[in-house]
Design a protein around this motif. Structure first.
Motif, short mmCIF file in Angstrom:
data_model
loop_
_atom_site.label_atom_id
_atom_site.label_comp_id
_atom_site.label_asym_id
_atom_site.label_seq_id
_atom_site.Cartn_x
_atom_site.Cartn_y
_atom_site.Cartn_z
N GLN A 241 0.90 -1.12 -0.01
CA GLN A 241 -0.02 -0.08 -0.13
C GLN A 241 1.01 1.28 0.02
O GLN A 241 1.55 1.58 1.01
N PHE B 35 1.84 5.50 -1.39
CA PHE B 35 1.13 6.67 -1.54
C PHE B 35 1.70 7.29 -2.94
O PHE B 35 2.90 7.28 -3.29
N GLN C 149 -3.43 7.03 -1.71
CA GLN C 149 -3.05 5.43 -1.35
C GLN C 149 -3.58 4.58 -2.50
O GLN C 149 -4.58 4.64 -2.96
#
Ligand code: UTP
Length: 465
Positions: free
Chosen positions: A348, A350, A356
């Motif tokens: 996960q 950014f 995200q």
């Protein structure tokens, strides 16, 4: 040129300009955070890691695999005499304060999914003692039994260091002298996407991951732990992992065999359950000792048997090692040279444009057992899996808190039965509610020698403490 401009230039030159593309939208504190991380980046190493994604990790085209010599669990007369001599040697080394203890607890414990350092996880079948608590009790037991125990070096990583230290403070260092506990942190490395671009985990943070347990060696040197060990007269380091509460870092047999063989790095192993068990085995690859990962051992060798019917490659690595302080100094004095292992994961991340999102990327680690190939002599000691290896890796199923508690309780129950005692009732999880503090006994024989013992009644269970 300002510090920021210099860094922007450096990042751009390295093909990593994207990590600063959203710079102007960051608050000053966020800019400072990101800047500090970028400042700490080793751009030369980054180039090497990018190269690994492109080329893959090089492997020799035709490798030879040979099983190692193993000091077995079932011993003939000569081996029994050798073991008895080794135990005395291991006891002497500890009494003279020549042994330090290295616990590696810097991993992310993602499979367990516990919110906090894995060492704070409770696994006592009856007492709920934590993993750190078990290790501390075993070291204290060693101090009481052999006298003169050496310092405890605990490796954390940036993500769990503060919480680990706070837990030790809260627990009063489990009764250990805080001067004997030395925390040190391993290095973090950036995760990269499949094109070699640095990933972000937040607007002001790179996606960083610990550099693997091989990072212990470098971190021991750079943190001053090695110098601390030398100054305290420590010659051997007993290395163990946070997730198996039954590991026996003070085992005099292991220490003694290592010392009598003039070895530099040694290992404990357990017999593989079957050819298909997915564990790494110790073996010689092109003449050098190492740990052969399950998928790297050719199919025909995986199931190959010796004349006695046993698997040829049965020495499952349990990541308990002895390393000489001098050996670690030698390995780290001019830059550690361990191979990189590349793990592909979905992370996960950014993304400045999308926020995200999930992304396929790679993390880089070195493994401590890769140092075995550089060790002049090495002992491989087989131990009983049930009593010495029961890791907490997964939240459920195999190698989980449930199997670990059951392994411990069943072992203790077996000691009580062998001593002629009565067992308590089975608990809800299908094992007898019974626990023996390592400070009372760490193995069956010690327990039998002390019998009869009085257990404390704890909620219908038996606690020998
Ligand atoms: P594992 O290989 O089980 O990894 O570590 P992990 O990160 O703890 O757990 P998962 O894979 O995310 O579920 C074996 C031992 O090595 C330590 C761990 O703390 C554990 O004691 N370790 C691992 C480190 O200290 N640093 C690392 O970078 C990796």
């Amino acid at each position: 040129m300002s510090r920021v401009e210099t860094l922007i230039d450096r990042c751009r030159a390295a093909g990593q300009g994207h990590v600063l593309a959203h710079w102007d939208g960051l608050r000053p504190k966020q800019q400072a955070n990101l800047l500090a991380q970028l400042d700490g980046l080793d751009f030369e190493l980054l180039k090497t890691l990018q190269g690994l994604i492109r080329q893959g990790v090089p492997t020799a085209s035709s490798q030879t695999f040979v099983p190692p010599d193993v000091f077995p669990l079932v011993r003939d007369d000569t081996q029994q005499r050798e073991a008895a001599r080794a135990v005395l040697e291991g006891e002497r080394l500890q009494a003279e304060g020549k042994v330090g203890f290295v616990l590696v607890a810097g991993g992310q414990g993602s499979r367990l999914g516990y919110d906090g350092p894995k060492g704070c996880f409770e696994v006592g079948p009856l007492s709920g003692r934590t993993l750190f608590g078990w290790h501390a009790a075993r070291l204290l037991a060693g101090r009481a039994r052999y006298g003169g125990g050496g310092p405890w070096y605990i490796m954390t990583s940036a993500t769990n260091d503060a919480a680990t230290r706070a837990f030790f403070e809260e627990q009063d260092f489990f009764g250990m002298d805080p001067d004997d506990v030395f925390f040190f942190t391993q290095r973090m490395l950036p995760a990269l996407d499949l094109e070699g671009r640095i990933l972000l985990s937040a607007p002001d943070s790179l996606f960083l991951a610990p550099n693997g347990h091989g990072g212990t060696l470098e971190a021991l040197a750079s943190s001053g732990a090695l110098a601390h060990a030398s100054a305290r007269g420590v010659e051997l380091l007993s290395y163990f992992q946070v997730d198996s509460p039954v590991a026996r870092p003070t085992d005099p047999l292991f220490l003694g065999l290592h010392s009598l063989a003039s070895a530099q790095m040694s290992s404990k192993v357990v017999k593989k359950r079957s050819a298909d068990e997915k564990v790494g085995v110790l073996g010689l690859v092109d003449g050098a000792l190492g740990c052969i990962e399950y998928s790297d051992l050719p199919d025909d060798l995986r199931g190959a048997t010796a004349p006695n019917g046993e698997l040829l490659f049965h020495a499952g690595n349990i990541a308990n090692h002895i390393l000489n302080v001098e050996f670690v100094e030698q390995l780290t004095s001019s830059g550690l040279n361990l191979p990189w292992h590349v793990a592909r994961k979905t992370m996960q991340v950014f993304d400045p444009e999308e926020g995200q999102r999930a992304c396929d990327g790679v993390k880089f680690e070195t493994f401590v057992f890769d140092a075995l190939g550089q060790s002049k002599n090495s002992v491989t000691l087989e131990v009983d899996r049930r009593t010495e290896f029961s890791p907490v890796k997964n939240a459920a199923g195999s190698d989980s808190p449930q199997t670990c508690r059951a392994d411990m309780a069943n072992t203790f129950a077996e000691w009580v039965v062998a001593a002629g005692g009565d067992l308590p009732a089975q608990g809800p999880d299908g094992f007898p509610l019974i626990e023996v503090d390592p400070r009372v006994a760490e193995c069956r024989q010690e327990f039998l020698d002390l019998w009869p013992l009085q257990a404390e009644d704890l909620g219908g269970g038996q606690l020998y403490s």
